[in-house]
Motif scaffolding. Structure first.
Motif, short mmCIF file in Angstrom:
data_model
loop_
_atom_site.label_atom_id
_atom_site.label_comp_id
_atom_site.label_asym_id
_atom_site.label_seq_id
_atom_site.Cartn_x
_atom_site.Cartn_y
_atom_site.Cartn_z
N GLU A 6 6.77 1.35 -4.77
CA GLU A 6 5.30 1.21 -4.81
C GLU A 6 4.92 -0.12 -4.18
OE1 GLU A 6 5.62 2.89 -9.33
OE2 GLU A 6 6.53 1.10 -8.45
N SER A 21 0.32 2.34 -2.33
CA SER A 21 1.19 3.21 -1.54
C SER A 21 2.48 3.49 -2.29
CB SER A 21 1.51 2.55 -0.20
OG SER A 21 0.34 2.37 0.56
N CYS A 22 2.99 4.70 -2.09
CA CYS A 22 4.24 5.09 -2.73
C CYS A 22 5.10 5.81 -1.70
CB CYS A 22 3.97 6.00 -3.92
SG CYS A 22 5.47 6.65 -4.70
N VAL A 23 6.35 5.42 -1.65
CA VAL A 23 7.32 6.06 -0.78
C VAL A 23 8.56 6.38 -1.61
CG1 VAL A 23 8.79 5.77 1.23
CG2 VAL A 23 6.49 4.85 1.26
N ARG A 25 12.63 7.53 -1.35
CA ARG A 25 13.74 7.56 -0.40
C ARG A 25 15.01 8.02 -1.10
NH1 ARG A 25 12.39 1.51 0.54
NH2 ARG A 25 10.63 1.59 2.00
N GLY A 71 -1.69 11.53 2.10
CA GLY A 71 -0.23 11.56 2.10
C GLY A 71 0.30 12.94 2.42
N GLN A 75 6.61 14.04 4.19
CA GLN A 75 6.88 12.69 4.68
C GLN A 75 7.27 11.76 3.55
OE1 GLN A 75 6.85 12.00 8.02
NE2 GLN A 75 6.50 14.20 8.20
N ARG A 76 7.20 12.30 2.33
CA ARG A 76 7.63 11.57 1.14
C ARG A 76 6.81 10.29 0.92
NH1 ARG A 76 14.10 12.48 2.29
NH2 ARG A 76 13.95 14.76 2.41
N SER A 77 5.52 10.38 1.18
CA SER A 77 4.66 9.22 0.98
C SER A 77 3.30 9.66 0.49
CB SER A 77 4.52 8.42 2.27
OG SER A 77 3.78 9.15 3.22
N ASP A 79 -0.65 7.73 -0.50
CA ASP A 79 -1.51 6.57 -0.66
C ASP A 79 -2.67 6.94 -1.59
OD1 ASP A 79 -1.22 5.63 2.82
OD2 ASP A 79 0.01 5.07 1.10
N CYS A 95 4.12 5.12 -9.71
CA CYS A 95 4.27 6.32 -8.90
C CYS A 95 5.32 7.22 -9.53
CB CYS A 95 4.67 5.96 -7.47
SG CYS A 95 4.80 7.39 -6.38
#
Length: 121
Positions: A6, A21-23, A25, A71, A75-77, A79, A95
């Motif tokens: 985050e 934002s959150c990604v 992985r 988001g 794309q694994r994201s 906002d 997140c």
């Protein structure tokens, strides 16, 4: 390994805008849902925004009309932007991601460490 990262927290003045934002992985097969929750000291965890793999979104009542989700789970994201921030928005924001890992069919939920949002003059 799966990591939820985050970003975007901080100190904001009342009436201001903040983008979180959150990604996610790692060895991921598919992301089904990405969501933002928040929890202030002494309060329950609240769901505030959600994005699913079909692109559908939902917002908590207390942020409707002043927030935007964007988001793509492929794309694994994700906002999340909040406008007209109020002191009551002060909280730790987390997140949450619901996914399957590579080579598995069972769904698992992962959480980020959280990011602090403080709304104050």
């Amino acid at each position: 390994q799966v990591e939820v990262v985050e970003s975007g927290g901080g100190l904001v003045q009342p009436g201001g805008t903040l983008k979180l934002s959150c990604v996610v992985r790692g060895d991921i097969s598919e992301v089904f849902v990405m969501a933002w929750y928040r929890q202030a000291p002494g309060n329950q965890l609240e769901l505030i925004a959600e994005l699913n793999r079909n692109g559908a979104t939902s917002l908590g009542d207390f942020v409707k009309g002043r927030s935007i989700i964007s988001g793509d789970t492929t794309q694994r994201s994700m906002d999340f932007e909040i406008n007209n921030l109020e002191t009551e928005d002060t909280s730790r924001y987390y997140c949450n991601v619901h996914l399957t890992r590579t080579g598995t069919k069972s769904r698992t939920t992962y959480w980020g460490q959280g990011t602090q949002v403080t709304v104050a003059s």
